[in-house]
Design a protein around this motif. Structure first.
Motif, PDB file in Angstrom:
ATOM      1  N   VAL A  24       0.717  -1.164  -0.093  1.00  0.00           N
ATOM      2  CA  VAL A  24      -0.019   0.121   0.083  1.00  0.00           C
ATOM      3  C   VAL A  24       1.030   1.306   0.021  1.00  0.00           C
ATOM      4  O   VAL A  24       1.666   1.205   0.700  1.00  0.00           O
ATOM      5  CB  VAL A  24      -0.736   0.163   1.063  1.00  0.00           C
ATOM      6  N   LYS A  25       0.496   2.298  -0.788  1.00  0.00           N
ATOM      7  CA  LYS A  25       1.167   3.349  -0.773  1.00  0.00           C
ATOM      8  C   LYS A  25       0.855   4.443   0.326  1.00  0.00           C
ATOM      9  O   LYS A  25      -0.572   4.629   0.502  1.00  0.00           O
ATOM     10  CB  LYS A  25       0.998   4.106  -2.062  1.00  0.00           C
ATOM     11  N   SER A  26       1.836   4.656   1.143  1.00  0.00           N
ATOM     12  CA  SER A  26       1.510   5.487   2.271  1.00  0.00           C
ATOM     13  C   SER A  26       1.088   7.118   1.890  1.00  0.00           C
ATOM     14  O   SER A  26       1.912   7.800   0.927  1.00  0.00           O
ATOM     15  CB  SER A  26       2.508   5.986   3.366  1.00  0.00           C
ATOM     16  N   PRO A  27      -0.124   7.880   2.327  1.00  0.00           N
ATOM     17  CA  PRO A  27      -0.440   9.083   1.694  1.00  0.00           C
ATOM     18  C   PRO A  27       0.312  10.035   2.276  1.00  0.00           C
ATOM     19  O   PRO A  27       0.652  11.250   1.765  1.00  0.00           O
ATOM     20  CB  PRO A  27      -1.842   9.145   2.254  1.00  0.00           C
ATOM     21  N   LYS A  28       0.913   9.692   3.488  1.00  0.00           N
ATOM     22  CA  LYS A  28       1.759  10.732   4.132  1.00  0.00           C
ATOM     23  C   LYS A  28       3.199  10.898   3.456  1.00  0.00           C
ATOM     24  O   LYS A  28       3.730  12.137   3.217  1.00  0.00           O
ATOM     25  CB  LYS A  28       1.899  10.263   5.596  1.00  0.00           C
ATOM     26  N   VAL A  33       4.532   0.920   1.762  1.00  0.00           N
ATOM     27  CA  VAL A  33       4.383   0.031   3.081  1.00  0.00           C
ATOM     28  C   VAL A  33       3.662  -1.469   2.904  1.00  0.00           C
ATOM     29  O   VAL A  33       2.806  -1.506   1.926  1.00  0.00           O
ATOM     30  CB  VAL A  33       3.812   0.702   4.181  1.00  0.00           C
ATOM     31  N   PHE A  34       3.989  -2.643   3.802  1.00  0.00           N
ATOM     32  CA  PHE A  34       3.302  -3.742   3.567  1.00  0.00           C
ATOM     33  C   PHE A  34       2.341  -4.001   4.591  1.00  0.00           C
ATOM     34  O   PHE A  34       2.723  -3.637   5.761  1.00  0.00           O
ATOM     35  CB  PHE A  34       4.223  -4.896   3.481  1.00  0.00           C
ATOM     36  N   GLN A  35       1.237  -4.422   4.258  1.00  0.00           N
ATOM     37  CA  GLN A  35       0.364  -4.655   5.264  1.00  0.00           C
ATOM     38  C   GLN A  35       0.085  -6.014   5.392  1.00  0.00           C
ATOM     39  O   GLN A  35      -0.033  -6.715   4.372  1.00  0.00           O
ATOM     40  CB  GLN A  35      -1.232  -4.088   4.981  1.00  0.00           C
TER      41      GLN A  35
END
Length: 50
Positions: A24-28, A33-35
């Motif tokens: 998932v791409k971090s919006p911040k 990152v991997f979930q």
């Protein structure tokens, strides 16, 4: 330690679950990152459809 977790999932009800890893791409920060989650086998496709 990981071997114990994998071995315990192969007995009884543990076979009905799968460990899924989603990138998932971090919006911040914009970094990926991997979930990781444990999901019922029937719900795996729904998890990735989100």
């Amino acid at each position: 330690m990981a071997k114990k977790v994998v071995a315990s999932l192969q007995k009884g009800e543990g076979r009905g679950w799968s460990k899924v890893i989603k990138m998932v791409k971090s919006p911040k920060t914009g970094a990926y990152v991997f979930q990781e989650e444990m999901v019922l086998n029937e719900k795996v496709k729904d998890y990735f459809a989100k």
